[in-house]
Design a protein around this motif. Sequence first.
Motif, PDB file in Angstrom:
ATOM      1  N   ILE A   5       0.843  -1.199   0.000  1.00 46.46           N
ATOM      2  CA  ILE A   5       0.000   0.000   0.000  1.00 46.46           C
ATOM      3  C   ILE A   5       0.880   1.251   0.000  1.00 46.46           C
ATOM      4  CG2 ILE A   5      -1.775   1.260   1.300  1.00 46.46           C
ATOM      5  CD1 ILE A   5      -2.697  -1.498   2.379  1.00 46.46           C
ATOM      6  N   ALA A   6       2.072   1.125   0.622  1.00 43.57           N
ATOM      7  CA  ALA A   6       3.006   2.257   0.686  1.00 43.57           C
ATOM      8  C   ALA A   6       3.782   2.461  -0.617  1.00 43.57           C
ATOM      9  CB  ALA A   6       3.990   2.051   1.836  1.00 43.57           C
ATOM     10  N   GLY A   7       3.608   1.556  -1.575  1.00 46.06           N
ATOM     11  CA  GLY A   7       4.217   1.763  -2.876  1.00 46.06           C
ATOM     12  C   GLY A   7       5.515   1.024  -3.139  1.00 46.06           C
ATOM     13  N   TYR A   8       5.965   0.199  -2.190  1.00 46.29           N
ATOM     14  CA  TYR A   8       7.189  -0.596  -2.414  1.00 46.29           C
ATOM     15  C   TYR A   8       6.765  -1.891  -3.099  1.00 46.29           C
ATOM     16  CZ  TYR A   8       9.162   2.781   0.796  1.00 46.29           C
ATOM     17  OH  TYR A   8       9.566   3.955   1.396  1.00 46.29           O
ATOM     18  N   ASP A   9       6.736  -1.860  -4.426  1.00 44.66           N
ATOM     19  CA  ASP A   9       6.014  -2.899  -5.161  1.00 44.66           C
ATOM     20  C   ASP A   9       6.699  -4.264  -5.178  1.00 44.66           C
ATOM     21  OD1 ASP A   9       8.025  -1.762  -6.820  1.00 44.66           O
ATOM     22  OD2 ASP A   9       7.031  -2.607  -8.579  1.00 44.66           O
ATOM     23  N   ARG A  10       7.960  -4.335  -4.750  1.00 48.35           N
ATOM     24  CA  ARG A  10       8.638  -5.631  -4.650  1.00 48.35           C
ATOM     25  C   ARG A  10       9.464  -5.647  -3.361  1.00 48.35           C
ATOM     26  NH1 ARG A  10      10.294  -8.291 -10.469  1.00 48.35           N
ATOM     27  NH2 ARG A  10       8.202  -8.114 -11.372  1.00 48.35           N
ATOM     28  N   TYR A  11       8.952  -6.338  -2.375  1.00 51.94           N
ATOM     29  CA  TYR A  11       9.593  -6.419  -1.060  1.00 51.94           C
ATOM     30  C   TYR A  11      10.120  -7.825  -0.843  1.00 51.94           C
ATOM     31  CZ  TYR A  11       8.859  -8.432   3.635  1.00 51.94           C
ATOM     32  OH  TYR A  11       8.941  -9.175   4.764  1.00 51.94           O
ATOM     33  N   VAL A  12      11.270  -7.929  -0.162  1.00 58.44           N
ATOM     34  CA  VAL A  12      11.786  -9.230   0.255  1.00 58.44           C
ATOM     35  C   VAL A  12      12.489  -9.075   1.593  1.00 58.44           C
ATOM     36  CG1 VAL A  12      14.064  -9.054  -0.861  1.00 58.44           C
ATOM     37  CG2 VAL A  12      13.002 -11.306  -0.535  1.00 58.44           C
ATOM     38  N   GLN A  13      12.495 -10.138   2.382  1.00 57.81           N
ATOM     39  CA  GLN A  13      13.171 -10.111   3.667  1.00 57.81           C
ATOM     40  C   GLN A  13      13.506 -11.544   4.083  1.00 57.81           C
ATOM     41  OE1 GLN A  13      12.380  -8.570   8.275  1.00 57.81           O
ATOM     42  NE2 GLN A  13      10.707  -8.583   6.831  1.00 57.81           N
ATOM     43  N   ILE A  14      14.720 -11.745   4.591  1.00 64.00           N
ATOM     44  CA  ILE A  14      15.048 -12.993   5.268  1.00 64.00           C
ATOM     45  C   ILE A  14      14.596 -12.787   6.706  1.00 64.00           C
ATOM     46  CG2 ILE A  14      16.838 -14.668   5.834  1.00 64.00           C
ATOM     47  CD1 ILE A  14      16.505 -14.314   2.856  1.00 64.00           C
ATOM     48  N   ALA A  15      13.432 -13.315   7.038  1.00 64.11           N
ATOM     49  CA  ALA A  15      12.725 -12.917   8.261  1.00 64.11           C
ATOM     50  C   ALA A  15      12.746 -14.028   9.308  1.00 64.11           C
ATOM     51  CB  ALA A  15      11.272 -12.571   7.925  1.00 64.11           C
ATOM     52  N   ARG A  16      12.992 -13.630  10.552  1.00 67.33           N
ATOM     53  CA  ARG A  16      12.860 -14.548  11.674  1.00 67.33           C
ATOM     54  C   ARG A  16      11.405 -14.562  12.131  1.00 67.33           C
ATOM     55  NH1 ARG A  16      16.121 -18.397  12.567  1.00 67.33           N
ATOM     56  NH2 ARG A  16      16.156 -18.247  14.833  1.00 67.33           N
ATOM     57  N   CYS A  17      10.863 -15.756  12.318  1.00 72.52           N
ATOM     58  CA  CYS A  17       9.461 -15.915  12.693  1.00 72.52           C
ATOM     59  C   CYS A  17       9.352 -16.892  13.858  1.00 72.52           C
ATOM     60  CB  CYS A  17       8.649 -16.427  11.505  1.00 72.52           C
ATOM     61  SG  CYS A  17       8.716 -15.350  10.063  1.00 72.52           S
TER      62      CYS A  17
END
Length: 590
Positions: A210-222
Amino acid sequence: MLRTHTCGELRASDASQEVTLCGWVDSYRDHGGGLFVDLRDRYGITQVAFSPPDTPEDLIEQSKTLRAEYVIQVTGTVASRPDGQHNPRLATGDIELRATGLQLLNKAKTPPVSPSEKVTELPGEDLRLKHRYLDLRRPVMQRTMLLRDLITKRMRDYFEENHFVDIETPILGRSTPEGARDYLVPSRVHNGSFYALPQSPQLYKQILMIAGYDRYVQIARCFRDEDLRADRQPEFTQVDLEMSFVDGDDVIGMIDGLMQKLAKDVLDLDIQLPLPRMTYDEAMKRFGHDAPDLRFGMEIADCTDLAAESDFGVFKSVVEGGGFVRAINAKKGTDTYSRRGIDGLTEFVKGYGAKGLAWFRCEDDGKLGSTIAKFFSEELLAKFAERLDAEPGDLILFSAADWLSTCKVLHALRTKVGAEMKLYDPNAMHFSWVVEFPMFEYDDEEQRWNAMHHPFTAPLDEHVELLDSDPEKCRAKAYDLVINGYEAGGGTIRIHDAATQSKVFGLLGIDEATAKDRFGFLLEALAFGAPPHGGLALGLDRVVMLFAKLDNIRDVIAFPKTQKATDLMTEAPGSVDNKQLKELGVKLDL
């Protein structure tokens, strides 16, 4: 630097050089006149010779005090090994270091877990986890950690090439108790309030779209506070991505390209794109599971109509009750399973809720035989044989129950029989997609619908009306990546309008007030120009496990938890003192 080279670096071309190595004593051999030490670091092993005339006598005597896992620094001259003493198993096997200097950097107690690759029998996993620092010294573990590093780097490279932006999302967030239990963190500043550790960055990455960052990626801890299995951990790493102005084919295509790159770069394996796809309904019908292992066949055949014609009471009662009779054909299975072996399979399926196991053998004359054959006419047996493509030596295994129970039993049987009959190459890799999952699962106990993936999943365009009329038939824009019978990742196209999102919340039993309390920030954000968007999360730990050809996810994590969610090395979780609890406004009720 205390060393000039690593223990895996020297070759015959380095002969006559004076070098210094550092590492751990992997093994030592006293040959009377001198000592030979295999010196190990994460790069490899180099043989060090403490023997005359190169090594002074006092140094030879000093070397005889060395023991396994002592940390040493050795200086010497690189020399070719004598004829007949080359070791083809080592990259450094053509040379040895003839020692002229030795410095003991640290002693070591006798290790309860030997890091030497020469040790073929490992101690129990609990002992390995208790002394994880020793276990991680083992070359096989170091190769696995390096493989994980390589896979992670290749993933980052791929997403950078495709214009993704790496953005961190919060670890301390709001509890939204849907699905697995949250790990809660009490707030000292706001007594009585709690943060939750993220089960995934789901809501944050949608807001980034919604903020306009049309391609996001993250090596995320869950983090998920759930019961554990061999391929599950309470804290895990996922490759999390989201894309705007896309449909499911776009997201799937992006991951297709990633898998092709990883297969080539890591395994030197060429895979053809697009990866094969099947719908959820097809997967359940053919294989009894939404993550089928496609390295071998043995598909499920529905025999309900034929079973209805038999006089076998079990089959007849199941069919009359609206259930199903389904079967798999273990080709040439009678070579593996004697009558005693079939009894073992019967006990096995009881662990999956079955009361027993009906079966047929295909005899040499092509006819089906069994203890229950008397309840079937010759004509009906011939129909079963034709339906199941039975040939002499085949073993037919049945499940008679409701649909989901037959899926559960036959999937378990197919997996067990496939492995025991060695129906596939254990080094093979098969990638595929399962798509169009149901939107909802009905919870009989709570008398309400649950989201099969999560509450933010969009229905298929042609199924939107089913949200009102028949939620059970509603299929989602959902897709799972399957590798060798494991779900390696999953994703969906998201709901991007507040009205549909509110309707789905309602179906899930989340009333307007609760939705506003838990997800009000998302609903408000959706009202400010949300683009169509979707994404996916890959389980990095599981992907590494599969690429490493392992079956225990703990073997690809440096410091994993046990199945009881404990860290045996640090003894976490542990107690805290009363002062800490008082500051947090927490009282224990044990």
